[in-house]
Motif scaffolding. Structure first.
Motif, PDB file in Angstrom:
ATOM      1  N   LEU A 153      50.616  42.743  42.877  1.00 35.93           N
ATOM      2  CA  LEU A 153      49.648  43.521  42.099  1.00 35.93           C
ATOM      3  C   LEU A 153      48.894  44.541  42.937  1.00 35.93           C
ATOM      4  O   LEU A 153      48.666  45.668  42.496  1.00 35.93           O
ATOM      5  CB  LEU A 153      48.632  42.581  41.425  1.00 35.93           C
ATOM      6  N   TRP A 154      48.473  44.144  44.156  1.00 34.08           N
ATOM      7  CA  TRP A 154      47.558  45.013  44.912  1.00 34.08           C
ATOM      8  C   TRP A 154      48.082  45.492  46.243  1.00 34.08           C
ATOM      9  O   TRP A 154      47.476  46.351  46.868  1.00 34.08           O
ATOM     10  CB  TRP A 154      46.220  44.309  45.087  1.00 34.08           C
ATOM     11  N   ARG A 155      49.179  44.972  46.730  1.00 29.98           N
ATOM     12  CA  ARG A 155      49.802  45.428  47.978  1.00 29.98           C
ATOM     13  C   ARG A 155      48.788  45.672  49.107  1.00 29.98           C
ATOM     14  O   ARG A 155      48.681  46.770  49.630  1.00 29.98           O
ATOM     15  CB  ARG A 155      50.612  46.696  47.741  1.00 29.98           C
ATOM     16  N   GLN A 156      48.072  44.640  49.475  1.00 33.26           N
ATOM     17  CA  GLN A 156      47.111  44.735  50.570  1.00 33.26           C
ATOM     18  C   GLN A 156      47.693  44.059  51.801  1.00 33.26           C
ATOM     19  O   GLN A 156      47.661  42.835  51.905  1.00 33.26           O
ATOM     20  CB  GLN A 156      45.787  44.096  50.180  1.00 33.26           C
ATOM     21  N   PRO A 157      48.222  44.846  52.744  1.00 32.32           N
ATOM     22  CA  PRO A 157      48.821  44.259  53.945  1.00 32.32           C
ATOM     23  C   PRO A 157      47.804  43.405  54.697  1.00 32.32           C
ATOM     24  O   PRO A 157      46.649  43.769  54.854  1.00 32.32           O
ATOM     25  CB  PRO A 157      49.230  45.475  54.778  1.00 32.32           C
ATOM     26  N   GLY A 158      48.252  42.242  55.128  1.00 32.60           N
ATOM     27  CA  GLY A 158      47.406  41.357  55.909  1.00 32.60           C
ATOM     28  C   GLY A 158      46.500  40.459  55.089  1.00 32.60           C
ATOM     29  O   GLY A 158      45.927  39.520  55.617  1.00 32.60           O
ATOM     30  N   ALA A 159      46.348  40.754  53.804  1.00 34.13           N
ATOM     31  CA  ALA A 159      45.500  39.913  52.953  1.00 34.13           C
ATOM     32  C   ALA A 159      46.235  38.613  52.637  1.00 34.13           C
ATOM     33  O   ALA A 159      47.451  38.614  52.470  1.00 34.13           O
ATOM     34  CB  ALA A 159      45.150  40.644  51.665  1.00 34.13           C
ATOM     35  N   PRO A 160      45.502  37.498  52.560  1.00 34.50           N
ATOM     36  CA  PRO A 160      46.182  36.242  52.204  1.00 34.50           C
ATOM     37  C   PRO A 160      46.727  36.307  50.778  1.00 34.50           C
ATOM     38  O   PRO A 160      46.107  36.899  49.895  1.00 34.50           O
ATOM     39  CB  PRO A 160      45.084  35.192  52.331  1.00 34.50           C
ATOM     40  N   ALA A 161      47.891  35.721  50.591  1.00 28.64           N
ATOM     41  CA  ALA A 161      48.526  35.729  49.272  1.00 28.64           C
ATOM     42  C   ALA A 161      47.876  34.674  48.378  1.00 28.64           C
ATOM     43  O   ALA A 161      47.511  33.601  48.843  1.00 28.64           O
ATOM     44  CB  ALA A 161      50.013  35.457  49.403  1.00 28.64           C
ATOM     45  N   HIS A 162      47.739  34.997  47.132  1.00 29.54           N
ATOM     46  CA  HIS A 162      47.285  34.025  46.149  1.00 29.54           C
ATOM     47  C   HIS A 162      47.922  34.368  44.806  1.00 29.54           C
ATOM     48  O   HIS A 162      48.576  35.392  44.663  1.00 29.54           O
ATOM     49  CB  HIS A 162      45.751  33.976  46.052  1.00 29.54           C
ATOM     50  N   GLU A 163      47.720  33.498  43.850  1.00 30.48           N
ATOM     51  CA  GLU A 163      48.326  33.663  42.534  1.00 30.48           C
ATOM     52  C   GLU A 163      47.251  34.105  41.539  1.00 30.48           C
ATOM     53  O   GLU A 163      46.132  33.617  41.563  1.00 30.48           O
ATOM     54  CB  GLU A 163      48.929  32.327  42.113  1.00 30.48           C
ATOM     55  N   VAL A 164      47.629  35.035  40.667  1.00 32.64           N
ATOM     56  CA  VAL A 164      46.739  35.510  39.615  1.00 32.64           C
ATOM     57  C   VAL A 164      47.324  35.049  38.286  1.00 32.64           C
ATOM     58  O   VAL A 164      48.489  35.317  37.995  1.00 32.64           O
ATOM     59  CB  VAL A 164      46.634  37.058  39.634  1.00 32.64           C
ATOM     60  N   LEU A 165      46.530  34.318  37.504  1.00 25.22           N
ATOM     61  CA  LEU A 165      46.971  33.830  36.200  1.00 25.22           C
ATOM     62  C   LEU A 165      46.265  34.620  35.114  1.00 25.22           C
ATOM     63  O   LEU A 165      45.056  34.856  35.197  1.00 25.22           O
ATOM     64  CB  LEU A 165      46.650  32.345  36.037  1.00 25.22           C
ATOM     65  N   CYS A 166      47.026  35.016  34.092  1.00 25.49           N
ATOM     66  CA  CYS A 166      46.450  35.763  32.987  1.00 25.49           C
ATOM     67  C   CYS A 166      47.090  35.311  31.683  1.00 25.49           C
ATOM     68  O   CYS A 166      48.306  35.137  31.614  1.00 25.49           O
ATOM     69  CB  CYS A 166      46.669  37.257  33.194  1.00 25.49           C
ATOM     70  N   ASP A 167      46.265  35.119  30.657  1.00 30.68           N
ATOM     71  CA  ASP A 167      46.764  34.769  29.330  1.00 30.68           C
ATOM     72  C   ASP A 167      47.077  36.052  28.568  1.00 30.68           C
ATOM     73  O   ASP A 167      46.205  36.906  28.410  1.00 30.68           O
ATOM     74  CB  ASP A 167      45.720  33.954  28.565  1.00 30.68           C
ATOM     75  N   LEU A 168      48.332  36.176  28.133  1.00 28.36           N
ATOM     76  CA  LEU A 168      48.787  37.391  27.457  1.00 28.36           C
ATOM     77  C   LEU A 168      49.507  37.040  26.156  1.00 28.36           C
ATOM     78  O   LEU A 168      50.303  36.101  26.116  1.00 28.36           O
ATOM     79  CB  LEU A 168      49.738  38.173  28.370  1.00 28.36           C
ATOM     80  N   TRP A 169      49.245  37.825  25.124  1.00 31.33           N
ATOM     81  CA  TRP A 169      49.911  37.622  23.834  1.00 31.33           C
ATOM     82  C   TRP A 169      51.367  38.072  23.950  1.00 31.33           C
ATOM     83  O   TRP A 169      51.709  38.973  24.715  1.00 31.33           O
ATOM     84  CB  TRP A 169      49.187  38.400  22.738  1.00 31.33           C
ATOM     85  N   GLU A 170      52.221  37.449  23.146  1.00 25.82           N
ATOM     86  CA  GLU A 170      53.662  37.683  23.186  1.00 25.82           C
ATOM     87  C   GLU A 170      54.026  39.163  23.056  1.00 25.82           C
ATOM     88  O   GLU A 170      54.943  39.645  23.727  1.00 25.82           O
ATOM     89  CB  GLU A 170      54.328  36.869  22.083  1.00 25.82           C
ATOM     90  N   CYS A 171      53.325  39.914  22.226  1.00 25.14           N
ATOM     91  CA  CYS A 171      53.672  41.330  22.016  1.00 25.14           C
ATOM     92  C   CYS A 171      53.362  42.203  23.238  1.00 25.14           C
ATOM     93  O   CYS A 171      53.795  43.352  23.295  1.00 25.14           O
ATOM     94  CB  CYS A 171      52.980  41.875  20.769  1.00 25.14           C
ATOM     95  N   TYR A 172      52.629  41.675  24.210  1.00 23.54           N
ATOM     96  CA  TYR A 172      52.335  42.423  25.438  1.00 23.54           C
ATOM     97  C   TYR A 172      53.452  42.277  26.468  1.00 23.54           C
ATOM     98  O   TYR A 172      53.424  42.926  27.511  1.00 23.54           O
ATOM     99  CB  TYR A 172      51.056  41.928  26.101  1.00 23.54           C
TER     100      TYR A 172
END
Length: 121
Positions: free
Chosen positions: A73-92
């Motif tokens: 998502l953000w391409r920040q070199p050297g930043a620790p990796a983590h997971e981003v969770l998002c609730d999205l409706w099927e049509c998205y």
């Protein structure tokens, strides 16, 4: 796409649709065009876009919890990796194609493929 099974399955790669609708949406702009994996399949819920437009009837669409990697998502070199969770409706969402394999499969008729011939020489 409101069936009981839903359009996507747990672990499936999906892409968030691109483009910005001319009305209110709960689809975050920073996720548009990005690919993630279905983590949780939730029951159908009222689509906020329809509510904002005073649409009748309001569609009840399945909601998916999608996992994205922070680096994607953000391409920040050297930043620790983590997971981003998002609730999205099927049509998205739309299916994301799996990456292509590096080589061609063997021919089913027994003849050697171009890659196989090249390896023999």
């Amino acid at each position: 796409m409101t069936g009981s099974a839903g359009a996507f399955r747990i672990g499936q790669r999906v892409r968030v649709r691109t483009g910005a609708p001319p009305h209110h949406t709960r689809m975050p702009g920073y996720l548009r065009g990005h690919t993630g994996r279905v983590r949780v399949i939730q029951p159908p819920a009222p689509l906020p876009d329809d509510i904002a437009l005073n649409a009748a009837p309001v569609r009840q669409l399945r909601v998916y919890t999608i996992a994205f990697t922070s680096h994607a998502l953000w391409r920040q070199p050297g930043a620790p990796a983590h997971e981003v969770l998002c609730d999205l409706w099927e049509c998205y969402l739309e299916p994301a194609w799996e990456p292509l394999k590096a080589s061609w499969p063997s021919r089913s008729d027994g003849a050697a493929s171009h890659d196989e011939k090249k390896e023999r020489t």
